[in-house]
Design a protein around this motif. Structure first.
Motif, PDB file in Angstrom:
ATOM      1  N   SER A  13       2.976   4.201 -13.572  1.00 31.85           N
ATOM      2  CA  SER A  13       2.312   4.456 -12.173  1.00 31.85           C
ATOM      3  C   SER A  13       2.902   3.683 -11.200  1.00 31.85           C
ATOM      4  CB  SER A  13       0.951   4.220 -12.260  1.00 31.85           C
ATOM      5  OG  SER A  13       0.197   4.997 -13.216  1.00 31.85           O
ATOM      6  N   MET A  14       3.635   2.735 -11.412  1.00 31.65           N
ATOM      7  CA  MET A  14       4.384   1.928 -10.233  1.00 31.65           C
ATOM      8  C   MET A  14       5.852   2.197  -9.977  1.00 31.65           C
ATOM      9  SD  MET A  14       1.788   0.307  -8.752  1.00 31.65           S
ATOM     10  CE  MET A  14       0.767   1.883  -9.009  1.00 31.65           C
ATOM     11  N   ALA A  15       6.326   3.366 -10.716  1.00 34.12           N
ATOM     12  CA  ALA A  15       7.711   3.710 -10.614  1.00 34.12           C
ATOM     13  C   ALA A  15       8.251   3.610  -9.371  1.00 34.12           C
ATOM     14  CB  ALA A  15       8.005   4.735 -11.399  1.00 34.12           C
ATOM     15  N   HIS A  16       7.266   4.140  -8.395  1.00 36.57           N
ATOM     16  CA  HIS A  16       7.823   4.391  -6.863  1.00 36.57           C
ATOM     17  C   HIS A  16       8.130   2.853  -6.273  1.00 36.57           C
ATOM     18  CE1 HIS A  16       3.664   3.627  -6.698  1.00 36.57           C
ATOM     19  NE2 HIS A  16       3.578   3.085  -5.461  1.00 36.57           N
ATOM     20  N   LEU A  17       7.682   1.809  -7.177  1.00 33.16           N
ATOM     21  CA  LEU A  17       8.023   0.881  -6.471  1.00 33.16           C
ATOM     22  C   LEU A  17       9.343  -0.107  -6.917  1.00 33.16           C
ATOM     23  CD1 LEU A  17       4.543  -1.073  -6.047  1.00 33.16           C
ATOM     24  CD2 LEU A  17       5.905   0.177  -4.425  1.00 33.16           C
ATOM     25  N   GLU A  35       0.769  -1.237   0.156  1.00 28.19           N
ATOM     26  CA  GLU A  35       0.071   0.177   0.060  1.00 28.19           C
ATOM     27  C   GLU A  35       0.856   1.091   0.061  1.00 28.19           C
ATOM     28  OE1 GLU A  35      -2.702  -0.101   3.489  1.00 28.19           O
ATOM     29  OE2 GLU A  35      -4.110  -1.659   2.672  1.00 28.19           O
ATOM     30  N   SER A  36       0.661   2.105  -1.009  1.00 26.72           N
ATOM     31  CA  SER A  36       1.400   3.362  -1.070  1.00 26.72           C
ATOM     32  C   SER A  36       0.313   4.490  -0.953  1.00 26.72           C
ATOM     33  CB  SER A  36       2.029   3.715  -2.179  1.00 26.72           C
ATOM     34  OG  SER A  36       3.006   2.395  -2.748  1.00 26.72           O
ATOM     35  N   ASP A  37       0.931   5.508   0.046  1.00 28.48           N
ATOM     36  CA  ASP A  37       0.006   6.602   0.279  1.00 28.48           C
ATOM     37  C   ASP A  37       0.477   7.955  -0.116  1.00 28.48           C
ATOM     38  OD1 ASP A  37      -1.742   5.289   1.672  1.00 28.48           O
ATOM     39  OD2 ASP A  37      -0.674   5.011   3.766  1.00 28.48           O
ATOM     40  N   GLU A  38      -0.427   8.652  -1.156  1.00 28.55           N
ATOM     41  CA  GLU A  38      -0.030  10.115  -1.757  1.00 28.55           C
ATOM     42  C   GLU A  38       1.308  10.144  -2.299  1.00 28.55           C
ATOM     43  OE1 GLU A  38      -0.356  12.993   1.290  1.00 28.55           O
ATOM     44  OE2 GLU A  38      -2.466  12.497   1.685  1.00 28.55           O
ATOM     45  N   VAL A  39       1.568   9.064  -3.124  1.00 31.45           N
ATOM     46  CA  VAL A  39       2.717   9.014  -4.148  1.00 31.45           C
ATOM     47  C   VAL A  39       2.607  10.090  -5.198  1.00 31.45           C
ATOM     48  CG1 VAL A  39       3.949   7.556  -5.667  1.00 31.45           C
ATOM     49  CG2 VAL A  39       2.827   6.537  -3.694  1.00 31.45           C
ATOM     50  N   PRO A  40       3.666  11.051  -5.408  1.00 30.00           N
ATOM     51  CA  PRO A  40       3.624  11.703  -6.366  1.00 30.00           C
ATOM     52  C   PRO A  40       3.859  11.155  -7.743  1.00 30.00           C
ATOM     53  CG  PRO A  40       5.684  12.178  -5.129  1.00 30.00           C
ATOM     54  CD  PRO A  40       4.692  11.122  -4.664  1.00 30.00           C
ATOM     55  N   THR A  41       2.920  11.353  -8.961  1.00 30.34           N
ATOM     56  CA  THR A  41       3.128  11.030 -10.188  1.00 30.34           C
ATOM     57  C   THR A  41       2.865  11.804 -11.217  1.00 30.34           C
ATOM     58  OG1 THR A  41       2.952   9.077 -11.533  1.00 30.34           O
ATOM     59  CG2 THR A  41       0.990   9.644 -10.068  1.00 30.34           C
ATOM     60  N   ARG A  42       2.705  11.412 -12.391  1.00 29.44           N
ATOM     61  CA  ARG A  42       2.268  12.257 -13.585  1.00 29.44           C
ATOM     62  C   ARG A  42       1.475  11.592 -14.530  1.00 29.44           C
ATOM     63  NH1 ARG A  42       4.330  17.399 -13.473  1.00 29.44           N
ATOM     64  NH2 ARG A  42       3.503  17.525 -15.675  1.00 29.44           N
ATOM     65  N   HIS A  43       0.197  12.096 -14.935  1.00 25.61           N
ATOM     66  CA  HIS A  43      -0.412  11.351 -16.006  1.00 25.61           C
ATOM     67  C   HIS A  43      -0.843  12.560 -16.904  1.00 25.61           C
ATOM     68  CE1 HIS A  43      -3.232   8.660 -17.735  1.00 25.61           C
ATOM     69  NE2 HIS A  43      -4.340   9.621 -17.432  1.00 25.61           N
TER      70      HIS A  43
END
Length: 213
Positions: free
Chosen positions: A198-202, A108-116
């Motif tokens: 969208s899952m680059a933070h993982l 679970e990830s909370d408030e991850v900054p990303t771009r779309h």
């Protein structure tokens, strides 16, 4: 003659200090086991039984059927993501240095900054992943690789239907790592990637050092 035969065992019992009334065995067997030191047990556990993909030895559970279970919490250094990992594996009897397993992860990830669509947004994500793991142990060094798929769902903090629909999907998991152990010291290096923007933070490269007391 009968009296003499009866007295001989009694005399032997008296010489060995066996209490009267307690029958002594006709022969003594050597001890079936001896107490092993803590260092020896730790060395045997880590050197012989720990799979190539294993992390901390304290998290391992060995079942009678040869199955090895490993579980533990997951926490990324940036603090965005938490979860857990469970791995079940075994080593084939005819290939004792080969480790095969299956891995399940929940994150679970909370408030991850990303771009779309060139727009910055914050996303809460939930990810379920499953992978097959294979490793080989060469002395104190172990190498392993994993491959599988992850089902993920994103929930933008600022709700928007088009954005919400764009942040769900299935992606491929791939990774590899190395594990080095020396007595009770275990070091591990791992790279893991989920093939989705969208899952680059993982996508992480992690290193750990563990000393078993």
């Amino acid at each position: 003659m009968a009296t003499g035969l009866t007295l001989l065992p009694l005399m032997a019992m008296a010489e060995t200090g066996t209490p009267q009334g307690v029958h002594s065995p006709l022969y003594s067997e050597p001890a079936a086991y001896t107490e092993a030191s803590h260092d020896l047990l730790a060395s045997l556990t880590m050197t012989r039984l720990a799979p190539a993909y294993a992390g901390k030895t304290s998290d391992l559970m060995y079942l009678d059927n040869g199955l090895v279970l490993e579980g533990g919490d997951l926490q990324t250094p940036d603090g965005y993501t938490s979860g857990f990992r469970l791995t079940a594996g075994f080593s084939p009897m005819n290939l004792p240095r080969l480790d095969l397993g299956a891995e399940f992860t929940y994150r679970e990830s909370d408030e991850v900054p990303t771009r779309h669509a060139d727009q910055a947004l914050l996303v809460n994500t939930t990810t379920l992943g499953g992978s097959l793991v294979a490793g080989v142990r060469l002395g104190q060094v172990g190498f392993y690789a994993k491959s599988g798929f992850a089902e993920w769902e994103g929930d933008p903090v600022t709700q928007g239907e088009p954005l919400y629909m764009a942040t769900t999907g299935t992606a491929r998991i791939q990774g590899f790592g190395a594990r080095l152990q020396h007595n009770r010291l275990v070091s591990r290096l791992e790279f893991e990637e989920i093939d989705a923007p969208s899952m680059a933070h993982l996508n992480l490269i992690t290193a750990s050092l563990h000393y078993a007391f």
